[in-house]
Design a protein around this motif. Structure first.
Motif, mmCIF file in Angstrom:
data_model
loop_
_atom_site.group_PDB
_atom_site.id
_atom_site.type_symbol
_atom_site.label_atom_id
_atom_site.label_comp_id
_atom_site.label_asym_id
_atom_site.label_seq_id
_atom_site.Cartn_x
_atom_site.Cartn_y
_atom_site.Cartn_z
ATOM 1 N N HIS A 22 0.822 -1.211 0.000
ATOM 2 C CA HIS A 22 0.000 0.000 0.000
ATOM 3 C C HIS A 22 0.858 1.265 0.000
ATOM 4 O O HIS A 22 0.659 2.158 -0.820
ATOM 5 C CB HIS A 22 -0.937 0.016 1.205
ATOM 6 N N PHE A 23 1.830 1.357 0.900
ATOM 7 C CA PHE A 23 2.576 2.613 0.993
ATOM 8 C C PHE A 23 3.540 2.819 -0.169
ATOM 9 O O PHE A 23 3.978 3.947 -0.415
ATOM 10 C CB PHE A 23 3.258 2.803 2.348
ATOM 11 N N ASN A 31 6.197 12.001 4.133
ATOM 12 C CA ASN A 31 5.034 12.890 4.022
ATOM 13 C C ASN A 31 3.741 12.131 4.278
ATOM 14 O O ASN A 31 2.833 12.631 4.940
ATOM 15 C CB ASN A 31 4.984 13.526 2.639
ATOM 16 N N TYR A 32 3.649 10.924 3.745
ATOM 17 C CA TYR A 32 2.463 10.094 3.917
ATOM 18 C C TYR A 32 2.209 9.829 5.407
ATOM 19 O O TYR A 32 1.095 10.013 5.913
ATOM 20 C CB TYR A 32 2.638 8.779 3.147
ATOM 21 N N VAL A 33 3.246 9.445 6.123
ATOM 22 C CA VAL A 33 3.106 9.150 7.552
ATOM 23 C C VAL A 33 2.756 10.419 8.333
ATOM 24 O O VAL A 33 1.907 10.395 9.226
ATOM 25 C CB VAL A 33 4.389 8.488 8.109
ATOM 26 N N GLN A 38 -1.209 13.737 11.277
ATOM 27 C CA GLN A 38 -2.022 14.956 11.304
ATOM 28 C C GLN A 38 -3.507 14.618 11.410
ATOM 29 O O GLN A 38 -4.231 15.194 12.224
ATOM 30 C CB GLN A 38 -1.765 15.784 10.046
ATOM 31 N N LYS A 39 -3.958 13.654 10.608
ATOM 32 C CA LYS A 39 -5.368 13.251 10.658
ATOM 33 C C LYS A 39 -5.731 12.682 12.022
ATOM 34 O O LYS A 39 -6.813 12.940 12.542
ATOM 35 C CB LYS A 39 -5.669 12.239 9.552
ATOM 36 N N ASP A 40 -4.825 11.922 12.612
ATOM 37 C CA ASP A 40 -5.058 11.378 13.946
ATOM 38 C C ASP A 40 -5.189 12.514 14.966
ATOM 39 O O ASP A 40 -6.087 12.506 15.808
ATOM 40 C CB ASP A 40 -3.914 10.442 14.331
ATOM 41 N N MET A 41 -4.316 13.515 14.876
ATOM 42 C CA MET A 41 -4.365 14.646 15.797
ATOM 43 C C MET A 41 -5.667 15.430 15.653
ATOM 44 O O MET A 41 -6.177 15.977 16.628
ATOM 45 C CB MET A 41 -3.166 15.574 15.544
#
Length: 65
Positions: A22-23, A31-33, A38-41
């Motif tokens: 996938h990655f 950047n992906y991680v 960021q989305k988790d935060m």
């Protein structure tokens, strides 16, 4: 100053091997991680909480000055 954290994947584990596949579609893994964090935060993504204990290695962040 930069903080460098490493992550390992076990190719023998079918689930982790799927993550590798996938990655690989993202040219900039870092950047992906960072976007996932960021989305988790922001509360958009929910982290896996089974083993959130601090690992000894987590305290050994490599700092480049």
């Amino acid at each position: 100053m930069r903080v460098v954290k490493s992550i390992s994947f076990n190719k023998a584990d079918p689930y982790e091997n799927k993550m590798i596949s996938h990655f690989k579609q993202y040219p900039n893994f870092s950047n992906y991680v960072k976007r996932l964090i960021q989305k988790d935060m922001e509360g958009i993504a929910t982290p896996f909480k089974q083993d959130m204990k601090t690992d000894e290695n987590d305290n050994l962040m490599e700092m480049m000055i």
